[in-house]
Write a protein that holds these residues in place. Structure first.
Motif, PDB file in Angstrom:
ATOM      1  N   ALA A  24       1.607   2.834   4.703  1.00 24.89           N
ATOM      2  CA  ALA A  24       0.546   1.817   4.763  1.00 24.89           C
ATOM      3  C   ALA A  24       0.932   0.613   3.920  1.00 24.89           C
ATOM      4  O   ALA A  24       1.599   0.749   2.895  1.00 24.89           O
ATOM      5  N   ILE A  72      -9.524   0.971   6.308  1.00 27.85           N
ATOM      6  CA  ILE A  72      -8.201   1.162   6.905  1.00 27.85           C
ATOM      7  C   ILE A  72      -8.258   0.901   8.408  1.00 27.85           C
ATOM      8  O   ILE A  72      -9.261   1.215   9.063  1.00 27.85           O
ATOM      9  N   PHE A  82      -0.459   2.214   8.960  1.00 29.54           N
ATOM     10  CA  PHE A  82      -1.809   1.727   8.690  1.00 29.54           C
ATOM     11  C   PHE A  82      -1.780   0.456   7.860  1.00 29.54           C
ATOM     12  O   PHE A  82      -0.822   0.203   7.132  1.00 29.54           O
ATOM     13  N   ILE A  84      -4.351  -1.080   4.979  1.00 29.50           N
ATOM     14  CA  ILE A  84      -5.528  -0.889   4.141  1.00 29.50           C
ATOM     15  C   ILE A  84      -5.971  -2.279   3.693  1.00 29.50           C
ATOM     16  O   ILE A  84      -5.205  -3.013   3.091  1.00 29.50           O
ATOM     17  N   SER A 107      -7.780   1.311  -2.794  1.00 30.98           N
ATOM     18  CA  SER A 107      -6.703   1.270  -1.790  1.00 30.98           C
ATOM     19  C   SER A 107      -5.811   2.506  -1.924  1.00 30.98           C
ATOM     20  O   SER A 107      -5.471   3.147  -0.929  1.00 30.98           O
ATOM     21  N   TYR A 114      -5.833   9.823   3.368  1.00 32.27           N
ATOM     22  CA  TYR A 114      -5.105   9.916   4.635  1.00 32.27           C
ATOM     23  C   TYR A 114      -3.791  10.686   4.474  1.00 32.27           C
ATOM     24  O   TYR A 114      -2.990  10.741   5.389  1.00 32.27           O
TER      25      TYR A 114
END
Length: 181
Positions: A24, A72, A82, A84, A107, A114
């Protein structure tokens, strides 16, 4: 885990966050998730309008994203999985240090929920929102250390991916001061 082991999970680098091959990346967003400038615009340009559309759907459901909170979305055409989105404080609005701490902590916590292993963050609030870059570096690095030392997490790597030399220098200097202790 020792302080040195925690610091080894943190990487400071200069680069383009939209090219980071991590689970992410973090977007320095505004409370309406309108990705029209700075890091947010770069993320939508690289990842596709689907990121904006998904952000719009979130805002339809929740109204707005308060400062310090995070949500997200999928990353679409970005090399990560992803994005965020977190809202850092605008410098001068009051209680900025605490708000910035919460934005980064939330965050990281979302990445943890996840079960992600790697995350890249920009210098949230230090661009358009005017937060002093030296204070930003201290708060972001200290927050990552706090999170990694207090939560048993899947996160193995926290990258601070910084776009310009000045910001990179502040982060590198503060990180190195932590290493030398």
């Amino acid at each position: 885990m020792s302080a040195k082991e925690i610091l080894q999970k943190i990487i400071i680098k200069k680069g383009d966050i939209t090219k980071e091959q991590v689970d992410a990346i973090v977007n320095a967003a505004n409370s309406h998730l309108k990705h029209g400038g700075g890091v947010a615009l770069a993320i939508v340009r690289a990842g596709g309008q689907e990121i904006q559309k998904e952000s719009d759907e979130i805002i339809k459901k929740i109204g707005f994203l308060p400062t310090g909170n995070a949500v997200i979305t999928n990353a679409y055409r970005l090399p990560c999985k992803f994005v965020i989105h977190t809202v850092g404080p605008i410098y001068g609005e009051g209680n900025e240090d605490e708000k910035l701490y919460r934005a980064i902590y939330n965050s990281l916590y979302l990445a943890h929920l996840y079960n992600l292993k790697s995350i890249a963050l920009p210098a949230v609030s230090s661009g358009i929102f005017g937060f002093p870059k030296d204070r930003c570096a201290k708060i972001l690095i200290d927050t990552a250390i706090d999170f990694l030392s207090s939560v048993t997490t899947s996160i193995e790597k926290v990258i601070f991916c910084l776009f310009d030399d000045e910001t990179f220098d502040y982060f590198e200097k503060y990180y190195n001061s932590k290493l030398s202790r």
